[in-house]
Design a protein around this motif. Structure first.
Motif, PDB file in Angstrom:
ATOM      1  N   ALA A  51       0.824  -1.212   0.000  1.00 31.01           N
ATOM      2  CA  ALA A  51       0.000   0.000   0.000  1.00 31.01           C
ATOM      3  C   ALA A  51       0.855   1.257   0.000  1.00 31.01           C
ATOM      4  CB  ALA A  51      -0.927   0.000   1.223  1.00 31.01           C
ATOM      5  N   ARG A  52       2.049   1.179   0.574  1.00 31.65           N
ATOM      6  CA  ARG A  52       2.953   2.334   0.578  1.00 31.65           C
ATOM      7  C   ARG A  52       3.336   2.736  -0.842  1.00 31.65           C
ATOM      8  NH1 ARG A  52       3.977   5.168   5.047  1.00 31.65           N
ATOM      9  NH2 ARG A  52       6.250   5.132   4.836  1.00 31.65           N
ATOM     10  N   VAL A  53       3.425   1.749  -1.734  1.00 32.57           N
ATOM     11  CA  VAL A  53       3.713   2.039  -3.144  1.00 32.57           C
ATOM     12  C   VAL A  53       2.481   2.632  -3.810  1.00 32.57           C
ATOM     13  CG1 VAL A  53       4.453   1.049  -5.338  1.00 32.57           C
ATOM     14  CG2 VAL A  53       5.362   0.134  -3.199  1.00 32.57           C
ATOM     15  N   LEU A  54       1.338   2.029  -3.579  1.00 32.80           N
ATOM     16  CA  LEU A  54       0.108   2.492  -4.216  1.00 32.80           C
ATOM     17  C   LEU A  54      -0.261   3.903  -3.765  1.00 32.80           C
ATOM     18  CD1 LEU A  54      -1.905  -0.838  -3.832  1.00 32.80           C
ATOM     19  CD2 LEU A  54      -0.589  -0.051  -5.816  1.00 32.80           C
ATOM     20  N   GLU A  55       0.149   4.279  -2.560  1.00 28.33           N
ATOM     21  CA  GLU A  55      -0.090   5.631  -2.048  1.00 28.33           C
ATOM     22  C   GLU A  55       1.017   6.605  -2.435  1.00 28.33           C
ATOM     23  OE1 GLU A  55      -0.260   4.749   2.069  1.00 28.33           O
ATOM     24  OE2 GLU A  55      -2.213   3.719   1.941  1.00 28.33           O
ATOM     25  N   ARG A  56       2.011   6.128  -3.210  1.00 23.62           N
ATOM     26  CA  ARG A  56       3.148   6.920  -3.707  1.00 23.62           C
ATOM     27  C   ARG A  56       4.039   7.445  -2.574  1.00 23.62           C
ATOM     28  NH1 ARG A  56       1.803   4.170  -7.271  1.00 23.62           N
ATOM     29  NH2 ARG A  56       0.960   4.818  -9.296  1.00 23.62           N
ATOM     30  N   LYS A  57       4.050   6.713  -1.464  1.00 18.79           N
ATOM     31  CA  LYS A  57       5.004   7.017  -0.404  1.00 18.79           C
ATOM     32  C   LYS A  57       6.343   6.339  -0.662  1.00 18.79           C
ATOM     33  CE  LYS A  57       1.340   7.653   3.011  1.00 18.79           C
ATOM     34  NZ  LYS A  57       0.672   7.126   4.237  1.00 18.79           N
ATOM     35  N   LEU A  58       6.335   5.323  -1.518  1.00 18.69           N
ATOM     36  CA  LEU A  58       7.531   4.638  -1.994  1.00 18.69           C
ATOM     37  C   LEU A  58       7.375   4.439  -3.492  1.00 18.69           C
ATOM     38  CD1 LEU A  58       8.104   1.574   0.396  1.00 18.69           C
ATOM     39  CD2 LEU A  58       9.455   3.654   0.328  1.00 18.69           C
ATOM     40  N   ASN A  59       8.485   4.472  -4.233  1.00 18.13           N
ATOM     41  CA  ASN A  59       8.384   4.027  -5.615  1.00 18.13           C
ATOM     42  C   ASN A  59       8.629   2.517  -5.656  1.00 18.13           C
ATOM     43  OD1 ASN A  59      11.240   3.533  -5.841  1.00 18.13           O
ATOM     44  ND2 ASN A  59      11.564   5.695  -6.318  1.00 18.13           N
ATOM     45  N   TRP A  60       8.446   1.916  -6.818  1.00 19.61           N
ATOM     46  CA  TRP A  60       8.535   0.461  -6.913  1.00 19.61           C
ATOM     47  C   TRP A  60       9.933  -0.049  -6.572  1.00 19.61           C
ATOM     48  CZ3 TRP A  60       5.095  -3.405  -7.239  1.00 19.61           C
ATOM     49  CH2 TRP A  60       3.770  -3.068  -7.541  1.00 19.61           C
ATOM     50  N   GLU A  61      10.952   0.636  -7.059  1.00 24.68           N
ATOM     51  CA  GLU A  61      12.310   0.168  -6.781  1.00 24.68           C
ATOM     52  C   GLU A  61      12.638   0.290  -5.297  1.00 24.68           C
ATOM     53  OE1 GLU A  61      16.733   0.353  -8.751  1.00 24.68           O
ATOM     54  OE2 GLU A  61      15.485   2.149  -8.866  1.00 24.68           O
ATOM     55  N   ASP A  62      12.208   1.388  -4.671  1.00 23.22           N
ATOM     56  CA  ASP A  62      12.428   1.527  -3.232  1.00 23.22           C
ATOM     57  C   ASP A  62      11.734   0.409  -2.454  1.00 23.22           C
ATOM     58  OD1 ASP A  62      13.913   3.761  -3.694  1.00 23.22           O
ATOM     59  OD2 ASP A  62      12.469   5.192  -2.885  1.00 23.22           O
TER      60      ASP A  62
END
Length: 549
Positions: free
Chosen positions: A395-406
């Protein structure tokens, strides 16, 4: 020239005319959603680095090598009040760093193309930029006071080092990454013995890359930096103490180098955060009282984990079913968006299964051939790639708090693949942002379009091969030969078997190797006519020859 080690890949380089602060990663929250923490801890240096950048006098520069958060630390940079310094960033095709610093409010931002030279009093700063598709990185050189520091950090420019040294002259102090920074095999479901074997090969390959870099650069001193992080999240904590993995510490590297380069004059240095090195004498003029050693490492990490436990208290609570349902729906939509933009989808001959740990009977099956994402109750394909994640982590990726590579670098996922072969398009599909997918595909096509060939001698025979590595385009004329038959890429150390048409078992790529009739000796002499050390007797160090006119 004086060099203050700031921890991880961070340095503050001071000459008579300038200060250059490099990749300061100092935030107490670490990086990659707190999965990586600085080792040794260096948070106490933040006030000192702020003071260096805020104090008028010398010309001041902040250099950020690339976007990875263990090098680019926006939380720390936001705490700097006086910003009358110059920011140096590499000029990548994707201008993310330029745009971020344009809003930062500093004196000026210089986006440097490859080999751009920035003059300073009594010398210069030079950036070397490496960009293959969406893999972006850079390294930096500072020359001043009659001395020179070359900091590669994570930048894989090993195929350029010989040319750089020929052009730039002697290097006093050199630093380059020696530890792994990837999710393979860390996140893969391997039997313990196979995991150790793969890890050992990757570790030794990285050590060999450092050794060959030292042979090219021949510095007076090598600083072991960009090493392993500390993994303090309870779910990752065992990584700190595995017998073999891709995160070795500096003493392991030094033991390797002493055997591999027994007569090398280079001094090997493992500074602690805050140590100050005089480049002229190669003596530390100031040293931190806190030292991490093999003897106290376990106790140090245990105490560190207790101090940082508050960062992870909320991470492992299960979300309610309705939240899992919403995350699953958003994840399916995100995967479909990525698939729609993946022009090379037809090259992936197996599906990808994505499973939320909280919904084990509702898997998402990515069918690359049909270009669709379906929900299925179980894995039904013999040949497949699979990823299992926790709902709140993705969910952190989907919320743009992380990018996919991170997210992948957070190691908070489990992966498996059958067959166990690297698939570059699928790998890119997972790790690349939606807006970068078309550029990623264009980068693969651009690499494949480079058809220039070169000649290599191996085991007393000559072969014509593609000059540029099919992985990310490294120049194989700067590679080497192992065991009389394997051409090794100098950038990622992929091995191509000349006895099997130049095939690579890593991902079935090929150099289209063709045996040649014996040729008269001409061209440049082999650099590696010398014998390898006894414990590496299988390595033929003759280089790949440059292309003939």
């Amino acid at each position: 020239m004086r060099i203050t080690f700031l921890g991880h890949a961070g340095f503050a380089v001071e000459t008579a005319g300038a200060l250059v602060v490099m990749d300061p990663w100092l935030s107490p929250q670490g990086a990659f959603d707190s999965a990586w923490m600085q080792l040794p801890r260096n948070h106490h240096l933040a006030p000192r680095v702020r003071e260096l950048l805020e104090t008028p006098g010398k010309e001041r520069f902040l250099y950020v090598s690339h976007e990875h958060k263990d090098h680019f630390d926006p939380e720390f940079l936001a705490t700097i009040a006086r910003r009358d310094f110059t920011v140096l960033v590499p000029r990548f095709r994707r201008p993310e760093l330029q745009e971020l610093f344009a809003k930062y409010g500093c004196k000026r931002v210089i986006a440097c193309e490859d080999s751009r030279e920035i003059p300073i009093k009594g010398g210069y700063i030079k950036l070397f930029v490496s960009e293959q598709g969406t893999n972006r990185d850079s390294s930096v050189m500072v020359r001043g006071d009659g001395q020179c520091f070359l900091n590669l950090n994570d930048c894989k420019m090993h195929d350029r080092l010989a040319r750089v040294i020929a052009e730039e002259g002697p290097i006093d102090v050199f630093s380059a990454q020696f530890s792994g920074a990837i999710w393979h095999p860390t996140c893969y479901e391997y039997p313990r013995e196979l995991y150790a074997e793969v890890s050992r090969k990757k570790r030794d390959s990285k050590f060999e890359a450092v050794a060959r870099a030292l042979e090219s650069v021949q510095p007076r001193a090598y600083i072991a930096a960009a090493g392993p992080a500390a993994f303090l999240d309870p779910s990752l904590y065992p990584l700190n103490f595995e017998d073999v993995n891709i995160f070795p510490r500096a003493p392991d590297l030094f033991s390797f180098l002493e055997k591999r380069l027994p007569s090398a004059p280079t001094r090997y240095l493992e500074p602690m955060p805050g140590d100050v090195l005089d480049v002229g004498t190669l003596e530390f003029v100031s040293q931190s009282p806190e030292r991490v050693t093999p003897g106290n490492f376990k106790a140090y990490v245990e105490a560190y984990a207790k101090d940082m436990a508050h960062l992870f208290q909320e991470r492992h609570r299960d979300p309610p079913p309705e939240e899992v349902e919403a995350i699953l729906a958003r994840l399916r939509e995100e995967l479909q968006r990525k698939l729609d933009l993946l022009d090379l989808h037809g090259r992936v001959g197996m599906p990808l299964y994505v499973e939320l740990a909280e919904a084990p009977m509702r898997l998402l099956r990515v069918d690359f051939t049909a270009r669709r994402v379906d929900e299925v109750p179980e894995q039904r394909d013999t040949f497949r790639y699979a990823m299992k994640v926790r709902a709140r982590d993705i969910a952190r990726v989907l919320e743009r708090k992380l990018n996919w590579e991170d997210f992948l670098l957070s190691f908070r996922l489990r992966l498996s693949r059958t067959p166990d072969v690297y698939e570059p398009v699928l790998h890119g599909f997972l790790g690349v942002e939606v807006e970068d997918l078309r550029e990623f595909c264009e980068g693969i096509r651009a690499t494949e379009a480079r058809t220039e060939r070169t000649v290599v001698e191996a085991g007393g025979r000559r072969f014509s091969i593609q000059r540029f590595c099919p992985h990310q385009g490294a120049d194989l004329s700067e590679g080497w030969v192992e065991e009389g038959r394997y051409v090794v890429c100098p950038r990622h150390r992929w091995r191509f078997d000349l006895h099997q048409a130049g095939e690579c078992k890593t991902n079935n790529a090929t150099l289209c190797a063709e045996p040649l009739a014996d040729l008269p000796e001409h061209g440049k002499p082999a650099r590696g006519g010398d014998k390898a050390p006894a414990d590496r007797a299988s390595v033929d160090k003759a280089p790949v020859e440059p292309p003939r006119a």
